[in-house]
Design a protein around this motif. Structure first.
Motif, PDB file in Angstrom:
ATOM      1  N   ALA A  23       0.863  -1.186   0.000  1.00 48.07           N
ATOM      2  CA  ALA A  23       0.000   0.000   0.000  1.00 48.07           C
ATOM      3  C   ALA A  23       0.892   1.226   0.000  1.00 48.07           C
ATOM      4  CB  ALA A  23      -0.896  -0.002   1.230  1.00 48.07           C
ATOM      5  N   HIS A  24       0.597   2.145  -0.909  1.00 47.46           N
ATOM      6  CA  HIS A  24       1.375   3.374  -1.030  1.00 47.46           C
ATOM      7  C   HIS A  24       0.452   4.567  -0.831  1.00 47.46           C
ATOM      8  CE1 HIS A  24       4.840   1.131  -2.457  1.00 47.46           C
ATOM      9  NE2 HIS A  24       4.097   0.561  -3.375  1.00 47.46           N
ATOM     10  N   ALA A  25       0.620   5.257   0.297  1.00 47.25           N
ATOM     11  CA  ALA A  25      -0.214   6.412   0.630  1.00 47.25           C
ATOM     12  C   ALA A  25      -1.692   6.086   0.469  1.00 47.25           C
ATOM     13  CB  ALA A  25       0.175   7.616  -0.227  1.00 47.25           C
TER      14      ALA A  25
ATOM     15  N   SER B 299      -6.538  -6.696   0.238  1.00 50.43           N
ATOM     16  CA  SER B 299      -7.068  -7.895  -0.422  1.00 50.43           C
ATOM     17  C   SER B 299      -7.712  -7.581  -1.756  1.00 50.43           C
ATOM     18  CB  SER B 299      -8.096  -8.579   0.482  1.00 50.43           C
ATOM     19  OG  SER B 299      -9.301  -7.835   0.542  1.00 50.43           O
ATOM     20  N   GLY B 300      -8.030  -6.309  -1.996  1.00 51.51           N
ATOM     21  CA  GLY B 300      -8.706  -5.931  -3.226  1.00 51.51           C
ATOM     22  C   GLY B 300     -10.211  -5.857  -3.092  1.00 51.51           C
ATOM     23  N   GLU B 301     -10.741  -6.157  -1.901  1.00 53.00           N
ATOM     24  CA  GLU B 301     -12.188  -6.055  -1.705  1.00 53.00           C
ATOM     25  C   GLU B 301     -12.637  -4.607  -1.787  1.00 53.00           C
ATOM     26  OE1 GLU B 301     -15.585  -6.965   1.696  1.00 53.00           O
ATOM     27  OE2 GLU B 301     -13.593  -7.816   1.918  1.00 53.00           O
ATOM     28  N   LEU B 302     -11.802  -3.698  -1.286  1.00 49.53           N
ATOM     29  CA  LEU B 302     -12.065  -2.264  -1.391  1.00 49.53           C
ATOM     30  C   LEU B 302     -10.977  -1.622  -2.237  1.00 49.53           C
ATOM     31  CD1 LEU B 302     -12.904  -1.306   2.321  1.00 49.53           C
ATOM     32  CD2 LEU B 302     -14.537  -1.725   0.457  1.00 49.53           C
ATOM     33  N   ARG B 303     -11.330  -0.553  -2.916  1.00 49.68           N
ATOM     34  CA  ARG B 303     -10.343   0.226  -3.659  1.00 49.68           C
ATOM     35  C   ARG B 303     -10.068   1.518  -2.902  1.00 49.68           C
ATOM     36  NH1 ARG B 303     -11.552  -0.149 -10.191  1.00 49.68           N
ATOM     37  NH2 ARG B 303     -11.707  -2.453 -10.300  1.00 49.68           N
ATOM     38  N   PRO B 304      -8.810   1.903  -2.789  1.00 53.45           N
ATOM     39  CA  PRO B 304      -8.503   3.140  -2.062  1.00 53.45           C
ATOM     40  C   PRO B 304      -9.121   4.356  -2.753  1.00 53.45           C
ATOM     41  CG  PRO B 304      -6.559   2.287  -3.200  1.00 53.45           C
ATOM     42  CD  PRO B 304      -7.606   1.241  -3.327  1.00 53.45           C
ATOM     43  N   THR B 305      -9.588   5.289  -1.950  1.00 51.80           N
ATOM     44  CA  THR B 305     -10.115   6.536  -2.512  1.00 51.80           C
ATOM     45  C   THR B 305      -8.974   7.466  -2.920  1.00 51.80           C
ATOM     46  OG1 THR B 305     -10.369   7.352  -0.235  1.00 51.80           O
ATOM     47  CG2 THR B 305     -12.321   6.439  -1.313  1.00 51.80           C
ATOM     48  N   SER B 306      -7.792   7.220  -2.376  1.00 50.04           N
ATOM     49  CA  SER B 306      -6.582   7.894  -2.848  1.00 50.04           C
ATOM     50  C   SER B 306      -5.408   6.987  -2.526  1.00 50.04           C
ATOM     51  CB  SER B 306      -6.407   9.268  -2.196  1.00 50.04           C
ATOM     52  OG  SER B 306      -6.252   9.148  -0.795  1.00 50.04           O
ATOM     53  N   GLY B 307      -4.293   7.235  -3.208  1.00 46.38           N
ATOM     54  CA  GLY B 307      -3.165   6.328  -3.079  1.00 46.38           C
ATOM     55  C   GLY B 307      -3.399   5.072  -3.910  1.00 46.38           C
ATOM     56  N   ARG B 308      -2.615   4.033  -3.646  1.00 46.24           N
ATOM     57  CA  ARG B 308      -2.726   2.832  -4.469  1.00 46.24           C
ATOM     58  C   ARG B 308      -2.282   1.596  -3.688  1.00 46.24           C
ATOM     59  NH1 ARG B 308       2.013   5.367  -5.464  1.00 46.24           N
ATOM     60  NH2 ARG B 308       3.870   4.101  -5.952  1.00 46.24           N
ATOM     61  N   VAL B 309      -2.747   0.450  -4.151  1.00 42.49           N
ATOM     62  CA  VAL B 309      -2.302  -0.844  -3.650  1.00 42.49           C
ATOM     63  C   VAL B 309      -1.796  -1.630  -4.840  1.00 42.49           C
ATOM     64  CG1 VAL B 309      -2.962  -2.990  -2.504  1.00 42.49           C
ATOM     65  CG2 VAL B 309      -3.947  -0.814  -1.739  1.00 42.49           C
ATOM     66  N   GLU B 310      -0.592  -2.202  -4.728  1.00 47.76           N
ATOM     67  CA  GLU B 310       0.034  -2.896  -5.854  1.00 47.76           C
ATOM     68  C   GLU B 310       0.486  -4.289  -5.446  1.00 47.76           C
ATOM     69  OE1 GLU B 310       1.956   0.961  -8.186  1.00 47.76           O
ATOM     70  OE2 GLU B 310       3.233  -0.308  -6.922  1.00 47.76           O
ATOM     71  N   LEU B 311       0.383  -5.204  -6.365  1.00 48.06           N
ATOM     72  CA  LEU B 311       0.918  -6.558  -6.209  1.00 48.06           C
ATOM     73  C   LEU B 311       1.983  -6.747  -7.264  1.00 48.06           C
ATOM     74  CD1 LEU B 311       0.850  -9.391  -4.956  1.00 48.06           C
ATOM     75  CD2 LEU B 311      -1.005  -9.967  -6.548  1.00 48.06           C
ATOM     76  N   ASP B 312       3.208  -6.957  -6.839  1.00 43.14           N
ATOM     77  CA  ASP B 312       4.355  -7.063  -7.742  1.00 43.14           C
ATOM     78  C   ASP B 312       4.474  -5.836  -8.644  1.00 43.14           C
ATOM     79  OD1 ASP B 312       4.905  -9.529  -6.643  1.00 43.14           O
ATOM     80  OD2 ASP B 312       3.909 -10.660  -8.225  1.00 43.14           O
ATOM     81  N   GLY B 313       4.196  -4.672  -8.076  1.00 38.25           N
ATOM     82  CA  GLY B 313       4.326  -3.429  -8.814  1.00 38.25           C
ATOM     83  C   GLY B 313       3.191  -3.113  -9.760  1.00 38.25           C
ATOM     84  N   ARG B 314       2.171  -3.942  -9.777  1.00 44.37           N
ATOM     85  CA  ARG B 314       1.028  -3.757 -10.672  1.00 44.37           C
ATOM     86  C   ARG B 314      -0.200  -3.412  -9.843  1.00 44.37           C
ATOM     87  NH1 ARG B 314      -1.393  -8.912 -13.991  1.00 44.37           N
ATOM     88  NH2 ARG B 314      -3.490  -8.085 -14.382  1.00 44.37           N
ATOM     89  N   PRO B 315      -0.967  -2.401 -10.237  1.00 41.37           N
ATOM     90  CA  PRO B 315      -2.147  -2.027  -9.455  1.00 41.37           C
ATOM     91  C   PRO B 315      -3.074  -3.207  -9.224  1.00 41.37           C
ATOM     92  CG  PRO B 315      -1.697  -0.362 -11.110  1.00 41.37           C
ATOM     93  CD  PRO B 315      -0.774  -1.509 -11.404  1.00 41.37           C
ATOM     94  N   LEU B 316      -3.503  -3.381  -7.983  1.00 41.16           N
ATOM     95  CA  LEU B 316      -4.338  -4.523  -7.632  1.00 41.16           C
ATOM     96  C   LEU B 316      -5.629  -4.536  -8.449  1.00 41.16           C
ATOM     97  CD1 LEU B 316      -3.842  -6.750  -5.519  1.00 41.16           C
ATOM     98  CD2 LEU B 316      -5.368  -5.503  -3.984  1.00 41.16           C
ATOM     99  N   ALA B 317      -6.138  -3.348  -8.759  1.00 37.64           N
ATOM    100  CA  ALA B 317      -7.404  -3.254  -9.487  1.00 37.64           C
ATOM    101  C   ALA B 317      -7.314  -3.806 -10.903  1.00 37.64           C
ATOM    102  CB  ALA B 317      -7.876  -1.802  -9.528  1.00 37.64           C
ATOM    103  N   THR B 318      -6.101  -4.004 -11.443  1.00 35.88           N
ATOM    104  CA  THR B 318      -5.964  -4.512 -12.815  1.00 35.88           C
ATOM    105  C   THR B 318      -5.950  -6.039 -12.869  1.00 35.88           C
ATOM    106  OG1 THR B 318      -3.536  -4.522 -12.773  1.00 35.88           O
ATOM    107  CG2 THR B 318      -4.630  -2.457 -13.408  1.00 35.88           C
ATOM    108  N   TYR B 319      -5.947  -6.692 -11.714  1.00 36.06           N
ATOM    109  CA  TYR B 319      -5.954  -8.158 -11.689  1.00 36.06           C
ATOM    110  C   TYR B 319      -7.379  -8.678 -11.836  1.00 36.06           C
ATOM    111  CZ  TYR B 319      -1.101  -8.534 -10.068  1.00 36.06           C
ATOM    112  OH  TYR B 319       0.281  -8.480  -9.973  1.00 36.06           O
ATOM    113  N   ALA B 320      -7.554  -9.684 -12.653  1.00 35.13           N
ATOM    114  CA  ALA B 320      -8.840 -10.382 -12.718  1.00 35.13           C
ATOM    115  C   ALA B 320      -9.027 -11.186 -11.438  1.00 35.13           C
ATOM    116  CB  ALA B 320      -8.877 -11.307 -13.929  1.00 35.13           C
ATOM    117  N   SER B 321     -10.277 -11.506 -11.130  1.00 40.41           N
ATOM    118  CA  SER B 321     -10.576 -12.195  -9.874  1.00 40.41           C
ATOM    119  C   SER B 321      -9.856 -13.542  -9.784  1.00 40.41           C
ATOM    120  CB  SER B 321     -12.081 -12.394  -9.721  1.00 40.41           C
ATOM    121  OG  SER B 321     -12.606 -13.123 -10.820  1.00 40.41           O
ATOM    122  N   GLY B 322      -9.776 -14.261 -10.899  1.00 39.31           N
ATOM    123  CA  GLY B 322      -9.072 -15.533 -10.893  1.00 39.31           C
ATOM    124  C   GLY B 322      -7.587 -15.375 -10.632  1.00 39.31           C
TER     125      GLY B 322
END
Length: 265
Positions: free
Chosen positions: A4-6, A48-71
């Motif tokens: 999580a970044h900011a 976990s990706g259940e919520l999206r930050p209203t500001s800042g970002r969450v990344e998995l391996d440097g990639r925004p969590l929101a870009t991952y498909a559920s699978g």
């Protein structure tokens, strides 16, 4: 790995999580502690990706969590929430097997079945696996969902360079002393096997006994982090929890008290 970044999460004008910087790394168990309303569960839901930050970002391996498909996410992280509503007449075993029903999971059925039994054995439920989930106690239900998450991570296909994350939100809240040690002992083994583990805990003694790092939250902010001996300071804990707390001080008048004395073998 997962970071999580900011990251902030607001509802109206209220910040439930504010400008959090936190990285989960393979091989480490991090415990998030703090009073009710501190933002612990909200932070876990952001990671976990259940919520999206209203500001800042969450990344998995440097990639925004929101870009991952559920699978994709299901292959990389498993989550056990505080409570799960399930009213279907499933057995404990069938609920655990739900951990392997993610679209794209291709493990052979016999492997899934064997692994499910192993996970049930790990949480001490193998002997009641054919009982209806709705007939189980709260603590037994919680352990069923922990076994489900363990199965999910065990059968998911991942690259060796893509370690998994196990997230547990108050996993010991409904458990007796023995099963608290059983569950957190397994969380430690998951970390030692190379997974990143995050647990929200209210019991400070359990957090100190099992976690590699403590993250103390208050009013949506991280106010301290580090090893237990660094975070557990009388003045800091008393201020955060709003009551007088003393570290390593026995009660007055010879009142007996019990603490987990060591990690179970």
């Amino acid at each position: 790995m997962l970071a999580a970044h900011a990251a902030s999460y607001r509802v109206g004008t209220k910040a439930l999580v504010a400008d959090v910087e936190l990285t989960l790394r393979p091989g480490k168990l991090i415990a998030i502690i703090g009073p009710n309303g501190a933002g612990k569960s909200t932070l876990l839901r952001l990671l976990s990706g259940e919520l999206r930050p209203t500001s800042g970002r969450v990344e998995l391996d440097g990639r925004p969590l929101a870009t991952y498909a559920s699978g994709e996410l299901a292959r990389r992280r498993a989550v056990v929430p505080q409570a799960t509503a399930l009213s279907f007449p499933f057995t404990a075993r069938e609920v655990v097997l739900l951990g392997a029903t993610v679209p794209g999971f291709v493990a052979p059925p016999d492997h899934i079945e064997r692994t499910a039994r192993d996970c049930l054995r790990t949480v001490g439920l193998l002997d009641i696996m054919e009982r209806l989930y709705t007939h189980l106690s709260g603590g037994e239900r919680q352990r069923v969902h922990i076994a489900r998450a363990l199965l999910q991570l065990a059968v998911a296909e991942r690259e060796r360079s893509a370690p998994a994350v196990l997230m547990l939100d108050e996993p010991t809240a409904s458990l007796d002393l023995a099963h608290q040690g059983l569950v957190l002992g397994e969380a430690r083994r998951q970390a030692e096997a190379g997974r990143a583990v995050l647990a929200v805990l209210h019991d400070l003694n359990l957090a100190a006994a099992f976690a590699d790092e403590l993250v103390l939250m208050a009013r949506g902010h991280i106010v301290a982090r580090g090893k237990a001996e660094d975070v557990f300071q009388d003045e800091l804990l008393s201020q955060v929890y709003g009551c007088t707390l003393r570290v390593n001080a026995t009660p007055k008048a010879g009142t007996p008290f019990i603490l987990p004395h060591a990690r179970p073998m």
